[in-house]
Enzyme design. Structure first.
Site, mmCIF file in Angstrom:
data_model
loop_
_atom_site.group_PDB
_atom_site.id
_atom_site.type_symbol
_atom_site.label_atom_id
_atom_site.label_comp_id
_atom_site.label_asym_id
_atom_site.label_seq_id
_atom_site.Cartn_x
_atom_site.Cartn_y
_atom_site.Cartn_z
ATOM 1 N N SER A 239 2.387 -2.343 0.617
ATOM 2 C CA SER A 239 2.971 -1.070 0.558
ATOM 3 C C SER A 239 4.595 -0.658 -0.177
ATOM 4 O O SER A 239 4.001 -1.660 -1.363
ATOM 5 C CB SER A 239 3.663 -0.902 2.225
ATOM 6 N N ASP A 333 -5.666 4.797 5.507
ATOM 7 C CA ASP A 333 -3.739 4.860 4.607
ATOM 8 C C ASP A 333 -4.152 5.534 3.319
ATOM 9 O O ASP A 333 -5.284 5.872 2.687
ATOM 10 C CB ASP A 333 -4.687 3.263 4.128
ATOM 11 N N HIS A 363 -3.137 0.803 7.386
ATOM 12 C CA HIS A 363 -1.969 0.326 6.919
ATOM 13 C C HIS A 363 -1.355 -0.341 7.223
ATOM 14 O O HIS A 363 -0.953 -0.169 9.092
ATOM 15 C CB HIS A 363 -0.837 1.484 6.892
#
Length: 391
Positions: A239, A333, A363
């Protein structure tokens, strides 16, 4: 050369999978406070390792959801759905305050996907494998600490991975992503240096990026101290940490510092366009959605102009001369489109890339190998590239 794989294979949920869970947020209780090397076996409540002996007497059960599939994820796989249901329950149900409406201080205390994965393991009697790495804490620069994971097996000098956790540069900590780091160390046989960079809004852009590069430079200078091989160093992150890993490679190139041998970039923040196809398709997804990404940018960037920096907007940056990479994305995501675009643009810049998108997951799935089959697959895919580059 870009190698593209569409993740569709379904495996049975692993019981003793390495690497339990990773999350977008966790109670902000990192315990790395030592200013010199100290023994560090603390794991926060959000990523606590349950007593294997206490769970061994009860056989694991198949991980199954208890509700219909959410409207925002009609193709979500059952194990992933069970984790999302646990997250909803821990967060207070459908009437709970969304994280994008919280202050950063509130968000840092909110239940995380790591907490949800752990709750799912408990519910379905899934035990935790024993730890396979020793940890030490080091202060590497003013305000910047790292946790060094050293394999208990193998022989030094080990390959080294410098790892950057997620959380939108605002939330989460080393404990939140402990399981992902342990999985990488276990499966690659590498020392992993997990970086606790400073976060917004207390420390705005480019603080996290500069801290991340400082930690990389420290690792280059101290490989012998951590039983590492200075010629076999990679960067990795999830991320916001995926963004930082790629940005560190760019900074090393531009500052003529030794480049990492490889990059593992997992569902990265790679752009500043909140109207990509995956952003528009994932306005309600959990644990990450469009509103929450806007919230992260609000609290980390000084002004919207920072979003155009090549350190943030990786997909429009100069990517030439960067190390080979593995990039992982997830179907549900908002960051999926830019992750794929980053893979494409690295390829156009002459960088070898292995890319794979995993269907049916969200995610933060990467660290959930004990619960989510696709996480085990993604870890194996990531480790393949790392081991090849660091051999």
């Amino acid at each position: 050369m870009l190698s593209f794989f569409q993740g569709t294979a379904r495996w049975a949920a692993p019981v003793a999978a390495l690497g339990l869970l990773a999350a977008c947020s966790s109670s902000q209780t990192t315990t790395d406070t030592a200013t010199t090397a100290t023994a560090d076996s603390t794991v926060a409540a959000g990523a606590a390792r349950p007593d294997s002996a206490a769970t061994a007497s009860t056989a694991p059960k198949p991980v199954t959801p208890s509700k219909p599939k959410p409207t925002w994820a009609p193709g979500i796989h059952p194990e992933m759905q069970a984790v999302i249901e646990a997250l909803d329950s821990l967060s207070g149900g459908p009437t709970a305050k969304p994280m994008a409406k919280m202050t950063p201080q509130e968000a840092r205390k909110a239940p995380s996907a790591a907490d949800a994965a752990m709750a799912t393991m408990k519910k379905f009697n899934i035990p935790t494998p024993p730890a396979t790495a020793d940890t030490m804490s080091r202060t590497v620069a003013p305000g910047v600490k790292v946790r060094v994971y050293t394999p208990k097996a193998g022989t030094a000098p080990y390959p080294v991975i410098v790892y950057y956790h997620g959380g939108g540069w605002v939330i989460a900590n080393l404990d939140t992503y402990d399981a992902s780091v342990r999985a990488l160390s276990e499966q690659t046989g590498a020392v992993v240096v997990s970086v606790a960079y400073r976060q917004g809004p207390e420390f705005k852009f480019p603080t996290a990026h500069n801290d991340s590069f400082a930690a990389y430079q420290w690792t280059l200078a101290h490989t012998a101290d951590i039983k590492g091989d200075p010629k076999r160093i990679a960067v990795a992150g999830e991320s916001a940490g995926g963004n930082l890993a790629c940005a560190v490679s760019m900074m090393a190139r531009d500052k003529k510092v030794a480049l990492p041998k490889y990059q593992l970039i997992v569902y990265p923040i790679a752009g500043y366009d909140l109207n990509t196809p995956s952003y528009l398709a994932n306005t309600q997804t959990k644990p990450l959605n469009k509103d929450l990404m806007a919230w992260f940018f609000k609290y980390y960037l000084r002004t919207p102009a920072d979003g155009k920096s090549p350190m943030i907007d990786l997909v429009h940056a100069n990517l030439k001369g960067l190390p080979a990479a593995t990039i992982v994305t997830a179907q549900y995501d908002p960051l999926m489109s830019e992750g794929k675009m980053l893979a494409d643009n690295l390829q156009k810049a002459g960088v070898p890339v292995q890319y794979k998108n995993y269907e049916g997951v969200t995610h933060e799935f990467f660290g959930m190998a004990a619960v989510v089959p696709e996480a085990k697959q993604a870890q194996a895919f990531a480790v393949e590239g790392l081991k090849s580059a660091l051999k």
